[in-house]
Design a protein around this motif. Sequence first.
Motif: not given
Length: 344
Positions: A91-98, A134-137
């Motif tokens: 979750y710490s990098t999910y939004h950055i790398y999605k 699809d990219v998810i946490p």
Amino acid sequence: MYSIQSFSSLVENNNTVLTNTSKDLLHGLKILHNDKWYICGDLALNEGQSPHKIINSSPDDTDYQLLGKAALILVQSAVEQPITVTTGFPYSTYHIYKEKAAAFFKQTHLLDFDASTFNNGGKKKAVLEVQNVDVIPEIVGCTIGIRKGETQATGSFFVLSCGFGTFESILSTDSGIIEQTMVSTHGIRYAVNILINELRSKYYLEFRNAHLFDDAFQRGYVYLNRQNIDLREIRRNAIQTYYNEVISPNLRNVITDANLMKTNRIYLCGGAMYYQDLIDCFRNEFEGIAQLEVLDNPETLASTGYALNSLRVAHGKRKSAVGIDIGNATTIVTNFDDEETKTY
């Protein structure tokens, strides 16, 4: 139901001729990337000089792209194109790398690999079209695996996942996840580094990093200066320190009285759950408070959850659904065999 393939996430640039050094493709991954040859997984461990993996690497990094290609090569002969891929991040990098991960995977991949590592096939080419991504946490992938996989859990429950690079938590309900219970912090590498620092005061460790010491950490012994060093007691103390300094403080804001009123079920997953010393730490803290369950094959749960998510996105096309978990220690790729699979 599942076909699961797992290999070390270590990679290294290598132009050496490696003929018949492996028993199959999984153990003999040698891949062409940006006009350079790289060895991955077991081949990198056995033949590499100093194999590496950037912790929580970006989809822009060579490490990530190589491991993604390796996963696609492993399934290319078993899937029906075009395919659907689900992957994820802590979750710490999910939004950055999605978005970067989606852009990397969603294309027609031209895959070059050297089959002479395990037979006389020489250099091979494969083409694999990825239509949907699809990219998810990662912790959400674990939750899907628990709800829709073999466990078939219902209702509310906590999910605690501990891998090499990251420890994460979530409270999952029938209506979705509770965002405020999501934690993302240091993984078991924290304990491995404690062990390394203790050994460094007594032994010459050459140039071994935490990745290369992870295997010794799992085995419970290591050879240093031609001596067999028992690591079990040091490992136990390192894991207890890691739990007390990292995991337990973070869980105080998650497994609260209010949340325990919603559920007292806790599922433990991630590769670090193979350490009995770590399980004992959870039991010591939560015995009499919560119902703890260590899932079977805890290291593959995220990947199978990703594959189940791909099955949904692909509208039940089993042979076109793939889950890829690019972990800091291990990369796991999951697809479905010919057996009937329940969709959701």
